[in-house]
Design a protein around this motif. Structure first.
Motif, PDB file in Angstrom:
ATOM      1  N   CYS A 139       0.845  -1.188   0.000  1.00 44.30           N
ATOM      2  CA  CYS A 139       0.000   0.000   0.000  1.00 44.30           C
ATOM      3  C   CYS A 139       0.885   1.244   0.000  1.00 44.30           C
ATOM      4  O   CYS A 139       1.947   1.253   0.621  1.00 44.30           O
ATOM      5  N   VAL A 140       0.417   2.286  -0.667  1.00 40.41           N
ATOM      6  CA  VAL A 140       1.170   3.536  -0.733  1.00 40.41           C
ATOM      7  C   VAL A 140       0.205   4.688  -0.494  1.00 40.41           C
ATOM      8  O   VAL A 140      -0.918   4.700  -1.006  1.00 40.41           O
ATOM      9  N   TYR A 141       0.630   5.634   0.332  1.00 38.88           N
ATOM     10  CA  TYR A 141      -0.232   6.747   0.711  1.00 38.88           C
ATOM     11  C   TYR A 141      -0.569   7.589  -0.515  1.00 38.88           C
ATOM     12  O   TYR A 141       0.295   7.891  -1.346  1.00 38.88           O
ATOM     13  N   VAL A 142      -1.822   7.971  -0.635  1.00 38.86           N
ATOM     14  CA  VAL A 142      -2.318   8.592  -1.858  1.00 38.86           C
ATOM     15  C   VAL A 142      -1.632   9.916  -2.177  1.00 38.86           C
ATOM     16  O   VAL A 142      -1.469  10.280  -3.349  1.00 38.86           O
ATOM     17  N   GLU A 143      -1.196  10.652  -1.177  1.00 46.34           N
ATOM     18  CA  GLU A 143      -0.498  11.907  -1.429  1.00 46.34           C
ATOM     19  C   GLU A 143       0.809  11.666  -2.187  1.00 46.34           C
ATOM     20  O   GLU A 143       1.183  12.444  -3.072  1.00 46.34           O
ATOM     21  N   ASP A 144       1.494  10.565  -1.862  1.00 43.56           N
ATOM     22  CA  ASP A 144       2.714  10.217  -2.580  1.00 43.56           C
ATOM     23  C   ASP A 144       2.402   9.783  -4.009  1.00 43.56           C
ATOM     24  O   ASP A 144       3.172  10.063  -4.938  1.00 43.56           O
ATOM     25  N   VAL A 145       1.291   9.089  -4.194  1.00 43.84           N
ATOM     26  CA  VAL A 145       0.865   8.705  -5.545  1.00 43.84           C
ATOM     27  C   VAL A 145       0.601   9.947  -6.391  1.00 43.84           C
ATOM     28  O   VAL A 145       1.042  10.039  -7.551  1.00 43.84           O
ATOM     29  N   ALA A 146      -0.097  10.913  -5.815  1.00 46.80           N
ATOM     30  CA  ALA A 146      -0.389  12.151  -6.547  1.00 46.80           C
ATOM     31  C   ALA A 146       0.899  12.881  -6.915  1.00 46.80           C
ATOM     32  O   ALA A 146       1.031  13.398  -8.042  1.00 46.80           O
ATOM     33  N   ARG A 147       1.846  12.934  -5.996  1.00 43.00           N
ATOM     34  CA  ARG A 147       3.131  13.583  -6.282  1.00 43.00           C
ATOM     35  C   ARG A 147       3.823  12.895  -7.449  1.00 43.00           C
ATOM     36  O   ARG A 147       4.425  13.557  -8.310  1.00 43.00           O
ATOM     37  N   ALA A 148       3.745  11.570  -7.504  1.00 45.43           N
ATOM     38  CA  ALA A 148       4.389  10.829  -8.583  1.00 45.43           C
ATOM     39  C   ALA A 148       3.731  11.120  -9.931  1.00 45.43           C
ATOM     40  O   ALA A 148       4.420  11.301 -10.945  1.00 45.43           O
ATOM     41  N   PHE A 149       2.403  11.177  -9.960  1.00 48.07           N
ATOM     42  CA  PHE A 149       1.703  11.462 -11.217  1.00 48.07           C
ATOM     43  C   PHE A 149       2.060  12.857 -11.741  1.00 48.07           C
ATOM     44  O   PHE A 149       2.361  13.028 -12.928  1.00 48.07           O
ATOM     45  N   VAL A 150       2.023  13.839 -10.865  1.00 50.40           N
ATOM     46  CA  VAL A 150       2.286  15.213 -11.305  1.00 50.40           C
ATOM     47  C   VAL A 150       3.753  15.372 -11.695  1.00 50.40           C
ATOM     48  O   VAL A 150       4.076  16.013 -12.709  1.00 50.40           O
ATOM     49  N   THR A 151       4.651  14.792 -10.918  1.00 49.14           N
ATOM     50  CA  THR A 151       6.072  14.872 -11.246  1.00 49.14           C
ATOM     51  C   THR A 151       6.358  14.179 -12.574  1.00 49.14           C
ATOM     52  O   THR A 151       7.149  14.666 -13.391  1.00 49.14           O
ATOM     53  N   ALA A 152       5.702  13.044 -12.817  1.00 52.71           N
ATOM     54  CA  ALA A 152       5.884  12.326 -14.083  1.00 52.71           C
ATOM     55  C   ALA A 152       5.401  13.165 -15.261  1.00 52.71           C
ATOM     56  O   ALA A 152       6.034  13.170 -16.330  1.00 52.71           O
ATOM     57  N   LEU A 153       4.293  13.879 -15.087  1.00 54.96           N
ATOM     58  CA  LEU A 153       3.795  14.726 -16.172  1.00 54.96           C
ATOM     59  C   LEU A 153       4.765  15.868 -16.450  1.00 54.96           C
ATOM     60  O   LEU A 153       5.082  16.160 -17.615  1.00 54.96           O
ATOM     61  N   GLU A 154       5.255  16.510 -15.398  1.00 55.03           N
ATOM     62  CA  GLU A 154       6.223  17.605 -15.582  1.00 55.03           C
ATOM     63  C   GLU A 154       7.499  17.093 -16.249  1.00 55.03           C
ATOM     64  O   GLU A 154       8.072  17.756 -17.128  1.00 55.03           O
ATOM     65  N   HIS A 155       7.949  15.918 -15.863  1.00 56.64           N
ATOM     66  CA  HIS A 155       9.140  15.323 -16.467  1.00 56.64           C
ATOM     67  C   HIS A 155       8.900  15.030 -17.945  1.00 56.64           C
ATOM     68  O   HIS A 155       9.752  15.321 -18.802  1.00 56.64           O
ATOM     69  N   THR A 156       7.750  14.447 -18.253  1.00 57.21           N
ATOM     70  CA  THR A 156       7.445  14.081 -19.637  1.00 57.21           C
ATOM     71  C   THR A 156       7.340  15.307 -20.525  1.00 57.21           C
ATOM     72  O   THR A 156       7.746  15.280 -21.698  1.00 57.21           O
ATOM     73  N   ALA A 157       6.801  16.394 -19.981  1.00 65.72           N
ATOM     74  CA  ALA A 157       6.664  17.624 -20.762  1.00 65.72           C
ATOM     75  C   ALA A 157       8.015  18.165 -21.209  1.00 65.72           C
ATOM     76  O   ALA A 157       8.144  18.744 -22.290  1.00 65.72           O
TER      77      ALA A 157
END
Length: 322
Positions: free
Chosen positions: A201-219
């Protein structure tokens, strides 16, 4: 950046929206249910279904990037009724990827932590989500404008996650709300199988950080070479998680910890399964699981949330029904 969040009214999506706003982005929330009354400053709402290619294309025309979270969930639920998950998770994702390619948008796709199970038998949810992940590779390799990073979280948990029957209205059972609601009401926790299976299990706030960071990286850099797997550094068994919930719920309620009752595994569940993450893949976007919320702290926050926001109403309803 203005970011389209599909399935924008969902649990993980709500935390991604907070993270996007905190980082100075604008958000276009797309959902098939009208939830515009829940919008925060910096957010707009687009009523639409990802199965509608025209709606997806229209929404994509107004943004700079996409976090694609819309999906039909459930392991057992999708076995008995696979068509909705196939339509949304495969065809809906195809609509999102096509729109992203058309407008040359960076996109982050939500994969599944148990993707490997597709080879040994599981529900249509994992099968369809993994099929869409296969499509991301095709777009990145062969399509002009293909810029899709896959993020695979294990079981996300935390405040705000929907509660399944009989304690709530959701039709999909999620591990932490299911364990927590039983423990807070004094009922024994139900664990499917012997509980020795690993279901990280992973805390949802960390999941959100990963999604947003991944989008910024991909951009900036394009898609990552490998899917980004989001989970804890240390794996725990389901029994471990159940005991932690029972112990902290006892502190909250002032009762003795509830017991753990083992039930037969359900269709689509794999005995002795291990659902974990290769957290080294987080380095691709400059993150590390060492910074994530520890399980003990996350469970404390989650139990406190349900004790304060859900339990009083449940107890009041129970008193009325007596």
């Amino acid at each position: 950046m203005k970011v389209l969040v599909t399935g924008g009214a969902g649990f993980i999506a709500s935390w991604c929206r907070r993270e996007l706003i905190a980082r100075g982005h604008q958000v276009l929330v797309m959902d098939h249910q009208d939830r515009r009354q829940q919008l925060a400053d910096g957010e707009e709402f687009f009523l639409g279904d990802v199965r509608d290619a025209t709606a997806v294309t229209e929404a994509a025309a107004h943004v700079d990037g996409i976090i694609h979270l819309a999906a039909v969930l459930g392991t057992q639920e999708t076995i008995n009724n696979p068509k909705p998950s196939a339509e949304t998770n495969i065809l809906g994702s195809l609509n999102v990827f096509e729109a992203a390619a058309q407008y040359n948008l960076s996109c982050v796709y939500a994969g599944v932590g148990n993707h490997a199970f597709r080879t040994i038998g599981t529900g249509c949810y994992t099968i369809t989500k993994s099929a869409a992940e296969d499509l991301t590779r095709m777009y990145n390799l062969y399509r002009d404008g293909g810029r899709i990073t896959t993020v695979r979280p294990v079981n996300a948990y935390g405040p705000g996650q929907s509660i399944a029957q009989p304690y709530g209205t959701s039709k999909v059972r999620k591990i932490l709300p299911a364990l927590t609601c039983r423990a807070l009401t004094g009922a024994d926790i139900e664990v499917y199988g012997d509980g020795t299976q690993v279901s990280d299990c992973v805390y949802v706030e960390d999941v959100a950080r990963a999604f947003v960071t991944a989008l910024e990286h991909t951009a900036v850099n394009g898609p990552t070479e490998k899917p980004v797997e989001v989970g804890p550094l240390e794996s725990r068994t389901v029994n471990d998680i159940a005991r932690l919930v029972a112990e902290y719920a006892a502190k909250v309620t002032g009762r003795e910890p509830v017991g753990i009752k083992h039930l037969p595994m359900r269709p689509g569940e794999v005995p002795n399964a291990v659902v974990s993450s290769d957290t080294s893949t987080l380095a691709q976007i400059g993150m590390t699981a060492a910074d994530f919320v520890p399980l003990e702290d996350g469970i404390r926050r989650t139990v406190d949330y349900y004790a304060q926001s859900w339990l009083p109403g449940w107890l009041e309803g129970a008193e009325v029904s007596v």
